[in-house]
Motif scaffolding. Sequence first.
Motif, short mmCIF file in Angstrom:
data_model
loop_
_atom_site.label_atom_id
_atom_site.label_comp_id
_atom_site.label_asym_id
_atom_site.label_seq_id
_atom_site.Cartn_x
_atom_site.Cartn_y
_atom_site.Cartn_z
N GLY A 1 -4.57 47.62 30.77
CA GLY A 1 -6.00 47.85 30.71
C GLY A 1 -6.39 49.23 30.23
N SER A 2 -5.42 50.08 29.98
CA SER A 2 -5.72 51.42 29.46
C SER A 2 -5.98 51.33 27.96
CB SER A 2 -4.55 52.37 29.73
OG SER A 2 -3.38 51.92 29.07
N LEU A 3 -6.42 52.45 27.39
CA LEU A 3 -6.72 52.53 25.97
C LEU A 3 -5.83 53.59 25.33
CD1 LEU A 3 -10.62 52.42 26.13
CD2 LEU A 3 -9.09 50.53 25.50
N LEU A 4 -5.10 53.19 24.30
CA LEU A 4 -4.28 54.12 23.52
C LEU A 4 -5.05 54.46 22.25
CD1 LEU A 4 -1.58 55.59 22.95
CD2 LEU A 4 -0.80 53.46 21.85
N VAL A 5 -5.22 55.75 22.00
CA VAL A 5 -5.98 56.21 20.84
C VAL A 5 -5.04 56.94 19.90
CG1 VAL A 5 -7.97 57.53 20.05
CG2 VAL A 5 -7.99 56.49 22.33
N LYS A 6 -4.89 56.43 18.70
CA LYS A 6 -4.08 57.09 17.68
C LYS A 6 -4.94 58.08 16.90
CE LYS A 6 -0.19 54.70 18.19
NZ LYS A 6 1.12 55.33 18.52
N ASN A 7 -4.44 59.30 16.75
CA ASN A 7 -5.14 60.36 16.03
C ASN A 7 -6.55 60.59 16.58
OD1 ASN A 7 -2.95 60.69 14.13
ND2 ASN A 7 -3.66 58.79 13.16
N PRO A 8 -6.67 60.93 17.86
CA PRO A 8 -8.00 61.13 18.45
C PRO A 8 -8.74 62.29 17.80
CG PRO A 8 -6.28 61.96 19.91
CD PRO A 8 -5.58 61.22 18.80
N GLN A 9 -10.06 62.13 17.70
CA GLN A 9 -10.92 63.14 17.09
C GLN A 9 -11.92 63.65 18.12
OE1 GLN A 9 -10.22 63.96 13.80
NE2 GLN A 9 -8.55 62.48 14.04
#
Length: 655
Positions: free
Chosen positions: A9-17
């Motif tokens: 249920g978590s969120l993985l963010v690639k290249n966060p801005q």
Amino acid sequence: MNVIPQHDGSLLVKNPQNYCLYDMGNPHLFVRFDGEGNLVHAFFAEGFYGGAWSFRLIVDGRPFQFREGHGIGRLWKLWGEEEGLEVRLDSFIGDSSPFVFQNLVLSSRSHQKLVKIRIVIRFSLPVLWHQRAQSALVRWIPAILRQPHWWSEGWAKLLLPPAPRHVTLHPGGAVQAKGIRPLQWVTDVPPHAMSVRGKEANIEWQFRLSPGETRRLRWALAAGLGEDPITRVEKAYDEAIRYAAWLSQGYPGGDPLLKSLFVAGLNTAMAMFKIFPEGFAGLVAGPDYAYPPRLYFRDGYWTAQILLAFRPDLVRQHLLSIARGVHESGECPSGVFAPYLLKFKEAMFGGLPDWLPKHLDAPAFFVLLVRDYLRATEDWEVLKEPISSLHDGVERSLWTIIWSAVRYLIAQDSDEDGLIEKPNAPNDWADNVRRGIWVTYDQALYIAALRAASEIAQARGEVVIASALKTKAAAAHRALKSVLWNSSSGYYVNYRRPGYLEDHFSIDTLIVLLYGLAEEEDARRVLDAARRLQTRYNPDQPYGDWGTMCVYPLYRNQKDIFGKSAHPYCYHNGADWPYWDGIYGWLLLQREDPDWEYVLTRWWTYSLDKGWLTPVEYYSPPYPRGGLLQGWSSMPATALIWAKHLTPRISFSHF
């Protein structure tokens, strides 16, 4: 940037801005971090701005960029690796303390690194007001309070207490901001340099990191100057980890998108519960609607639905607090100010606890929430609780207050034809629309509240009252069908008054179906008509596939709409409101209609594509979004929980 829901249920963010925003809250604060590790803002529940800070990491003269972000509950992790240097920055809050933490870990695997870290802490609100301007604002407060569309654009934050009077530095890397509410920022590693300019503190570290070496730095922001928050950092981190696990365990499904939607929804509802001075506690609407501090009847009702399954004790506290704002007549405002605020800003608010008075849907939601709470808990003793009114100080039982709210609703049917007459005013959820006199949404809530009160009275053994309310509800039900049902179109019209009919499809008319007020044949016709709200099925709207509109066609009478709703596809005039998506999606789930998945999830996928990592209040492509971490936008998650209790014959591959 790419956001990928995970199986927990978590969120993985690639290249966060920096436009990737993660909000979190506990009973004492709201905070927001971004994809670069900055604290965008911190607000304490009592109505105090806690400041913000920027974070910059320079390695061998070059800015360091994080590669991944990972968010769940009260924990936001950033991670990156460049040329043998691994960096992790954890941002988190605990279960109940007014502290904000960040942990930074740097590990060099190969070459020596020259590391520079700079944090700039700002204790002033982005908008500063001179004393003369503040005085002028106070004089205009009575008029401003009658303009809800101003508050929905963030103007309420102008009523926050002023910034601290002065900021001082202390040995070891401590910063203190003294004012009405003192604040402290501390670190466990003394910085290389510190300086203050006005209400801004600059903190810097510089060191060389040898191959194989690991360095850890921790810092924290706290309300008050007593306890050193660094002593609580490990406990707070453990609490954030346990809370994340609790969120993940709440939903049995394995689909990552639905799991993340559920986790985000339950976390949002939990974040709305706030504790104020003088024993007042309950559900606020969201960070953008929490200042000045107030509880809502309407928003609180929808936010409470998921909490009834997981934390009904919080709903009980909310009910007992918000009941204090019901007038002796049963009239209810949209929301109720925290009572300590009335003393603190008596000149500003005139000592009145009402936030936007005489909202017609508020008494109905109050009665319905009591009924829902009783169904969930069988805590009948709550009806005997003595509750001190914020209006006259008189103690009344919760049942007495419920009965007052019911009588008030009945009195709105002045000609006793079964239809309550709503003033042609913006005094329900659509507070940028002047709807009247007969409104399907308000009429359906009236019927549902009469039925709920009858159910409570019957359980209490008050059979005469129960029977009378049931009779009233039946008459109101007949009037709803005869006056507001459009048989040729197959749905309930939005509203009508002598000489005017707003006969477009409005998503809030689905309240009729939610409370079982339509025959199934009519209900299916309504849901068939509702499909035009799904933008993928509606080529006549100009923005493609972006979610579920709240009305279509748009409002015809320009004199009835104002503020943001005066714009096409904006706010109440066609935007997507996830809380209505939850209600609509639930009705489709009940009937095994495959459209349920689009309605429940399209708003979420659209949000994640934009970097909105917590439930949004409303949105539409050409306009700025509403608030994030919005309480009632937990309703899509509620629909998934309700679906757990469907009959076994309903089976979805996701569950």
